[in-house]
Design an enzyme around this catalytic site. Sequence first.
Site, PDB file in Angstrom:
ATOM      1  N   GLN A 111      -4.199   3.704  18.499  1.00  0.00           N
ATOM      2  CA  GLN A 111      -5.279   3.561  17.523  1.00  0.00           C
ATOM      3  C   GLN A 111      -6.196   2.426  17.946  1.00  0.00           C
ATOM      4  OE1 GLN A 111      -3.236   5.427  13.502  1.00  0.00           O
ATOM      5  NE2 GLN A 111      -3.440   3.228  13.611  1.00  0.00           N
ATOM      6  N   HIS A 152      -7.166   6.084  10.305  1.00  0.00           N
ATOM      7  CA  HIS A 152      -6.041   5.520   9.548  1.00  0.00           C
ATOM      8  C   HIS A 152      -6.551   4.760   8.320  1.00  0.00           C
ATOM      9  CE1 HIS A 152      -1.833   3.458   9.951  1.00  0.00           C
ATOM     10  NE2 HIS A 152      -2.057   3.909   8.736  1.00  0.00           N
ATOM     11  N   ARG A 174       3.410   7.488  11.296  1.00  0.00           N
ATOM     12  CA  ARG A 174       2.915   6.992  12.573  1.00  0.00           C
ATOM     13  C   ARG A 174       2.702   8.169  13.507  1.00  0.00           C
ATOM     14  NH1 ARG A 174       1.740   3.344   9.990  1.00  0.00           N
ATOM     15  NH2 ARG A 174       2.159   1.114  10.281  1.00  0.00           N
ATOM     16  N   ASN A 202       0.810  -1.220   0.000  1.00  0.00           N
ATOM     17  CA  ASN A 202       0.000   0.000   0.000  1.00  0.00           C
ATOM     18  C   ASN A 202       0.845   1.273   0.000  1.00  0.00           C
ATOM     19  OD1 ASN A 202       0.914  -0.085   2.634  1.00  0.00           O
ATOM     20  ND2 ASN A 202      -1.102  -0.404   3.551  1.00  0.00           N
TER      21      ASN A 202
END
Length: 404
Positions: free
Chosen positions: A314, A333, A285, A147
């Site tokens: 998260q 995210h 991050r 990705n």
Amino acid sequence: MAKVVCVLYDDPVDGYPTKYARDGLPKLDRYPGGQTLPTPKAIDFEPGVLLGSVSGELGLRKFLESTGHSLVVTSDKDGPDSIFERELVDAEIVISQPFWPAYLTEERMAKASRLKLAITAGIGSDHVDLQAAMDRGITVAEVTYCNSISVSEHVVMMILGLVRNYIPSYQWVVKGGWNIADCVARSYDIEGMQIGSVGAGRIGSAVLRRLKPFDVKLHYTDRHRLPEAVEQELGVTFHQDPASMVGVCDVVTINAPLHPETENLFDETMIARMKRGAYLVNTARGKICNRDAIARALESGQLAGYAGDVWFPQPAPKDHPWRSMPHHGMTPHISGSSLSAQARYAAGTREILECWFEGRPIREEYLIVDGGKLAGAGAHSYSAGDATRGSEEAARFKARSDPS
């Protein structure tokens, strides 16, 4: 036979989709640079469907159960009473996505005596205590490059969204207004701006390539310098470290992995080095940036905008200051979890599992920890240590979301 525990994010609030906006995906043969896409022997899903939520199961159930393995899929990952914590005890393999990470702390590993393999369905394995994995002989792997382009597209979108003041302008339309002056009072062109990337790996270099046609001046810093020919092709200027780069930039984008050397890198001191009114985009991050320093910089005007889709922990607690600070463009995210990316990281996860069960080597570029040391992509990009401290705060999101 192995027990596999897979932690995925929840299905859509209106239920798992029965139809999609588009029919299928474009066919890709290779990643930029020549690396092949995941090569499992087969897949049991249609590319372009939602695989990253609990009902999607990464398309793994038929494959695993037909070969005698068991699969537990859950979104309940945080706190001592979570399903993940209970199922982890006798699991051999844990699969998790960076977008809804199952934090594998040293304490959790100590309870999981059978754990041998931790797979990141995506890129970025900082939710695993890598030092503890090395100490315990646990293999850590991720689907490198699956990705990277997805994230780089998201970065460019966020830079333009901030600089052109897109989100507030859209909100005026939703509210029924035509408030042009309010919209353009914070809107600029990126043409001619100085834009720098912290990190120039697969994502960072893809961001630089996509920004070049905008006639901006490009900068980067990375512990691995790009070849001279690539620097000349992109017209980029190299800086030895972030501190020497950020002061010349109108926009800074963070595209570096999280490990002890990058944790809290953008603190009060680093932000003070930046131009007043600079923009900061972080799809790497959340823990690379100091949470409260970012909020204060937006309130004071030191930063004109901050955007990203990474938080720590998260999911972020409901009172996380990045939800309410001014001039932000935050998303949950999602940058690396487009339907396009999901097809690749689901296939890559199956490829890793096939190798594991058949005793074949996992691709070198997929390895983060192997044989008690950093390996493959991990040896190139990470440093030894632990970045999971504080992850227990994610349980506060769960507690506040529970209607009971």
